[in-house]
Scaffold this motif. Structure first.
Motif, PDB file in Angstrom:
ATOM      1  N   LEU A 151       0.861  -1.185   0.000  1.00 22.24           N
ATOM      2  CA  LEU A 151       0.000   0.000   0.000  1.00 22.24           C
ATOM      3  C   LEU A 151       0.894   1.231   0.000  1.00 22.24           C
ATOM      4  N   ARG A 152       0.510   2.225  -0.814  1.00 22.98           N
ATOM      5  CA  ARG A 152       1.309   3.449  -0.914  1.00 22.98           C
ATOM      6  C   ARG A 152       0.384   4.666  -0.858  1.00 22.98           C
ATOM      7  N   VAL A 153       0.700   5.557   0.034  1.00 23.30           N
ATOM      8  CA  VAL A 153      -0.050   6.807   0.195  1.00 23.30           C
ATOM      9  C   VAL A 153       0.753   7.915  -0.476  1.00 23.30           C
ATOM     10  N   ILE A 199      -1.348  12.739   0.223  1.00 26.67           N
ATOM     11  CA  ILE A 199      -2.670  12.776   0.864  1.00 26.67           C
ATOM     12  C   ILE A 199      -2.801  14.016   1.753  1.00 26.67           C
ATOM     13  N   TYR A 213       3.070  11.286   2.474  1.00 24.96           N
ATOM     14  CA  TYR A 213       3.524  10.117   1.727  1.00 24.96           C
ATOM     15  C   TYR A 213       3.866   9.018   2.727  1.00 24.96           C
ATOM     16  N   GLU A 219       4.597   4.416   2.747  1.00 23.81           N
ATOM     17  CA  GLU A 219       4.561   3.121   2.096  1.00 23.81           C
ATOM     18  C   GLU A 219       4.593   2.023   3.148  1.00 23.81           C
ATOM     19  N   LEU A 269      -7.397   5.606   4.840  1.00 21.86           N
ATOM     20  CA  LEU A 269      -6.944   4.450   4.068  1.00 21.86           C
ATOM     21  C   LEU A 269      -8.071   3.476   3.739  1.00 21.86           C
ATOM     22  N   GLN A 300      -3.690  10.286  -3.434  1.00 20.31           N
ATOM     23  CA  GLN A 300      -3.958   8.919  -3.866  1.00 20.31           C
ATOM     24  C   GLN A 300      -3.565   7.922  -2.782  1.00 20.31           C
ATOM     25  N   VAL A 301      -4.341   6.851  -2.704  1.00 22.22           N
ATOM     26  CA  VAL A 301      -3.987   5.695  -1.890  1.00 22.22           C
ATOM     27  C   VAL A 301      -3.941   4.508  -2.847  1.00 22.22           C
ATOM     28  N   TRP A 302      -2.744   3.987  -3.109  1.00 19.89           N
ATOM     29  CA  TRP A 302      -2.553   2.921  -4.095  1.00 19.89           C
ATOM     30  C   TRP A 302      -2.500   1.571  -3.401  1.00 19.89           C
ATOM     31  N   ASN A 341      -5.880   3.062  -7.424  1.00 21.36           N
ATOM     32  CA  ASN A 341      -6.079   4.217  -6.550  1.00 21.36           C
ATOM     33  C   ASN A 341      -7.445   4.070  -5.881  1.00 21.36           C
ATOM     34  N   TYR A 353      -9.154   5.977  -4.297  1.00 21.48           N
ATOM     35  CA  TYR A 353     -10.020   7.153  -4.393  1.00 21.48           C
ATOM     36  C   TYR A 353     -10.426   7.441  -5.837  1.00 21.48           C
TER      37      TYR A 353
END
Length: 265
Positions: free
Chosen positions: A19-21, A24, A38, A40, A64, A79-81, A86, A88
């Protein structure tokens, strides 16, 4: 140690992030709760988030798994990957997000049902075959290190469990639906020392199965269980890296002052 920016996990030689932010920002009304954040989560690890009360730790967990969606004054940008998606983006199934990224709250929140039904009910809601329910209930309780304590009273009320057992039941309930990420919001803060130690042991064992994001105000807990630690101050992630490196930094910064408070006279 990383102190801002993207690709922290990759730069640190860690496994690829599950998961990667990215960038945000959370605003509620006119108040900015999180700013340009940011983060990870390397797969199969425990990441601890620490910081003073009000710094935005719990708010980030709710970002999240899309729990701000129903708040009329909340706005999330960035983005929240997760799995290359994503979360969102338009058209995302929020129930899938919450099943994939589970959240356990600070205080135990068992359903007012039996121990068994606390696990079986969400399985039914998410479409598990009836023939699999009993086995999956047992598996979830075993994963949460609770099965041996409750196997002979599965139909007793969940409220009959101790506080620590209730929290492990809530963890089992989250695990039952098969999340890839499990978020724990100060799961041991309301528990006695022995129950807190059980939760810490559980976290260490669970990272073999799920990636864990732990919010804690116990700095010693972060040092015990977390592979990575992020320090959140006033809505900004001021430091992130391997836990030993974050805690060993010597620069006289706000991060250092938070991690190494002067002993009370």
């Amino acid at each position: 140690m990383w102190t801002g920016g993207e690709s922290a996990a990759v730069a640190d030689g860690a496994r690829a992030p599950v998961l990667r932010v990215a960038n945000i920002t959370l605003t509620v009304g006119k108040t900015v709760i999180l700013r340009d954040l940011y983060l990870e989560l390397p797969a199969g690890t425990v990441t601890a988030l620490v910081g003073p009360s009000g710094s935005g730790k719990s708010s980030l967990l709710r970002v999240l798994n899309r729990m701000w969606d129903g708040h009329p004054d909340a706005r999330v940008s960035g983005q929240v990957w997760f799995r290359g998606i994503n979360l969102y983006s338009r058209g995302i199934d929020v129930s899938w997000v919450r099943r994939s990224i589970g959240l356990v709250f600070q205080r135990p929140t068992p359903f007012p049902r039996s121990i068994y039904e606390n696990i079986a009910l969400p399985l039914r809601i998410h479409g598990a075959p009836r023939s699999e329910i009993a086995d999956r209930v047992r598996l979830a309780l075993e994963q949460a290190a609770l099965w041996n304590e409750v196997e002979h009273r599965l139909h007793a009320p969940a409220e009959s469990l101790s506080g620590g057992q209730q929290q492990r039941l809530c963890i089992a309930r989250a695990l039952a639906v098969g999340p890839e990420v499990l978020m724990l919001d100060e799961p041991a803060s309301a528990l006695d020392p022995a129950s807190r130690a059980r939760i810490e042991e559980l976290i260490l064992s669970l990272k073999r199965q799920v990636t864990i994001l732990l919010v804690t105000h116990h700095l010693d807990q972060a040092q015990k269980v977390a592979d990575y630690t992020g320090v959140l101050l006033q809505g900004e992630l001021q430091a992130w890296g391997r836990t030993d490196e974050v805690f060993s930094q010597q620069s006289e910064t706000a991060v250092y002052q938070y991690l190494h408070p002067e002993p009370m006279a």
